[in-house]
Design a protein around this motif. Sequence first.
Motif, mmCIF file in Angstrom:
data_model
loop_
_atom_site.group_PDB
_atom_site.id
_atom_site.type_symbol
_atom_site.label_atom_id
_atom_site.label_comp_id
_atom_site.label_asym_id
_atom_site.label_seq_id
_atom_site.Cartn_x
_atom_site.Cartn_y
_atom_site.Cartn_z
ATOM 1 N N THR A 1 0.828 -1.200 0.000
ATOM 2 C CA THR A 1 0.000 0.000 0.000
ATOM 3 C C THR A 1 0.867 1.256 0.000
ATOM 4 O OG1 THR A 1 -1.627 -1.200 1.283
ATOM 5 C CG2 THR A 1 -1.855 1.189 1.192
ATOM 6 N N MET A 2 0.497 2.171 -0.862
ATOM 7 C CA MET A 2 1.232 3.430 -0.919
ATOM 8 C C MET A 2 0.754 4.351 0.195
ATOM 9 S SD MET A 2 1.642 4.928 -4.729
ATOM 10 C CE MET A 2 0.289 4.177 -5.537
ATOM 11 N N THR A 3 1.665 5.082 0.747
ATOM 12 C CA THR A 3 1.250 6.095 1.715
ATOM 13 C C THR A 3 0.703 7.290 0.944
ATOM 14 O OG1 THR A 3 3.381 7.206 1.686
ATOM 15 C CG2 THR A 3 3.113 5.404 3.277
ATOM 16 N N ASP A 4 0.034 8.172 1.660
ATOM 17 C CA ASP A 4 -0.482 9.384 1.013
ATOM 18 C C ASP A 4 0.646 10.185 0.374
ATOM 19 O OD1 ASP A 4 -3.031 8.779 1.659
ATOM 20 O OD2 ASP A 4 -3.240 10.266 3.277
ATOM 21 N N LEU B 1 1.827 8.591 -2.838
ATOM 22 C CA LEU B 1 0.846 8.778 -3.909
ATOM 23 C C LEU B 1 0.901 10.210 -4.440
ATOM 24 C CD1 LEU B 1 -1.470 7.740 -5.634
ATOM 25 C CD2 LEU B 1 -3.032 8.272 -3.773
ATOM 26 N N GLU B 2 0.985 11.149 -3.504
ATOM 27 C CA GLU B 2 1.023 12.555 -3.928
ATOM 28 C C GLU B 2 2.297 12.864 -4.707
ATOM 29 O OE1 GLU B 2 -1.867 14.759 -0.762
ATOM 30 O OE2 GLU B 2 0.276 14.786 -0.340
ATOM 31 N N ARG C 1 3.963 10.762 -6.454
ATOM 32 C CA ARG C 1 3.839 10.148 -7.778
ATOM 33 C C ARG C 1 2.927 10.989 -8.678
ATOM 34 N NH1 ARG C 1 1.940 4.201 -9.832
ATOM 35 N NH2 ARG C 1 1.825 4.873 -11.982
ATOM 36 N N LEU C 2 1.838 11.504 -8.121
ATOM 37 C CA LEU C 2 0.939 12.345 -8.919
ATOM 38 C C LEU C 2 1.673 13.566 -9.456
ATOM 39 C CD1 LEU C 2 -2.386 12.355 -6.845
ATOM 40 C CD2 LEU C 2 -2.007 11.381 -9.095
ATOM 41 N N ARG C 3 2.449 14.204 -8.595
ATOM 42 C CA ARG C 3 3.178 15.398 -9.028
ATOM 43 C C ARG C 3 4.147 15.035 -10.149
ATOM 44 N NH1 ARG C 3 2.847 16.907 -3.456
ATOM 45 N NH2 ARG C 3 1.499 18.727 -3.305
ATOM 46 N N LEU D 1 -0.940 6.335 -14.941
ATOM 47 C CA LEU D 1 -1.680 7.410 -14.282
ATOM 48 C C LEU D 1 -2.719 8.005 -15.231
ATOM 49 C CD1 LEU D 1 -2.106 9.265 -11.852
ATOM 50 C CD2 LEU D 1 -0.493 10.846 -12.901
ATOM 51 N N TYR E 1 -2.002 19.156 -8.082
ATOM 52 C CA TYR E 1 -0.731 18.436 -8.180
ATOM 53 C C TYR E 1 0.070 18.803 -9.435
ATOM 54 C CZ TYR E 1 -2.555 15.693 -4.361
ATOM 55 O OH TYR E 1 -3.055 15.315 -3.136
ATOM 56 N N LEU F 1 -8.058 10.833 -4.473
ATOM 57 C CA LEU F 1 -6.870 10.063 -4.060
ATOM 58 C C LEU F 1 -7.252 8.620 -3.732
ATOM 59 C CD1 LEU F 1 -4.819 12.576 -1.864
ATOM 60 C CD2 LEU F 1 -4.493 11.943 -4.243
ATOM 61 N N ARG G 1 -5.695 5.582 -5.815
ATOM 62 C CA ARG G 1 -4.916 4.561 -5.099
ATOM 63 C C ARG G 1 -5.466 3.170 -5.421
ATOM 64 N NH1 ARG G 1 -4.833 6.441 -0.235
ATOM 65 N NH2 ARG G 1 -2.625 6.860 0.011
ATOM 66 N N GLU H 1 -3.054 0.566 -7.361
ATOM 67 C CA GLU H 1 -2.572 -0.587 -6.591
ATOM 68 C C GLU H 1 -3.216 -1.899 -7.031
ATOM 69 O OE1 GLU H 1 -1.454 1.635 -2.393
ATOM 70 O OE2 GLU H 1 -3.284 0.425 -2.521
#
Lengths: 190, 149
Positions: free
Chosen positions: A2-5, A8-9, A11-13, B93, B112, B140, B144, B148
Amino acid sequence: MTMTDEELELRLRRDLAELGALPPAAPRERRAAGRNRPMLTMAVALAVVLVLIGVSVAIAWSGDTGNGPAGPLPRVHTILEQPASVTGSSISIVAKPFTQVCEGWRILPSGVDCVNLQAHYVWSPGARNGPYTFSVIEDVGRPDKKLDLEGTVKGAYPLFKTVSVRGNRARLFGMPNVGEAGDVVTMVWN
Amino acid sequence: MDEAALDDLFREHVDALVRLGFLLIGSETVAEDLVQDVFARLARRAHLVEHPEAYLRRSVVNAARSWQRRRRLELRHARVEISRNASLDARELADALRVLTARERAVVVLHYYEGRSIGEVAEVLGCPRGTAASLQSRALTKLRRVIER
């Protein structure tokens, strides 16, 4: 895993920056993407093209320019065969005998200044609109080939229609002068 | 705003707005058309617009949302136009973004990609800050789940 917040953020950026910074997809890639459409869509497109070709041949054979019984009959001569060259605000066109229709557009000959560019759009057999006069005609993705009135701001005109000519997009800007008489003329290039 | 100023504005911002539109919609060709329409609207009402840049950004976001509403079904099956140079992660993505609603996607892109605060995002979307934050949180969660998977 599981990715942490934060991950994830991050990666989005990173990925959005990459997507936003990439150069535009080349026309060839766009066409390649088109080939992946469902077979049904392709079959419908093929049927439409065949109908258009049939109609164009019938019109050319009968000599009917299809401007409607009430309007003047514009001469239907030739279709653009070679890419038009654009120099400044004018274009020159090399034309060959009318043999085909490009996705609804009938390409007619002229060596015209873009101030007087006109386009004739064939909506469907027997029902036509135009000729239209457009303020700006642009070959999308090739700003060097943009046809623009001298000193005109392209952004000042609403997009009237995007059409496809021989696999390339051409955009017509400005409101058409519907019903204007005269020869039907247009340009579009490869 | 005179014609020259509009011309400058167009040259200065058109690329960035098309990229924004592309990220909101997934189609560069549609984004170009939307941005063109937005500039055309600005030209007609330039004398009423106090902050043209903000107006343009907000108009692009709204135009993208309207377009997405009209083409929801088509979007579900459409391929995203991405350059072949894009990395696998970026492609993934781009696909994942399709599960978001128009507003959720706008929040993600504005926050973002453009680096705007949630308050600024709320302003662009014309909604309360809490709503924007809630949209962000939902987006989000959805992303996710897809990434995932």
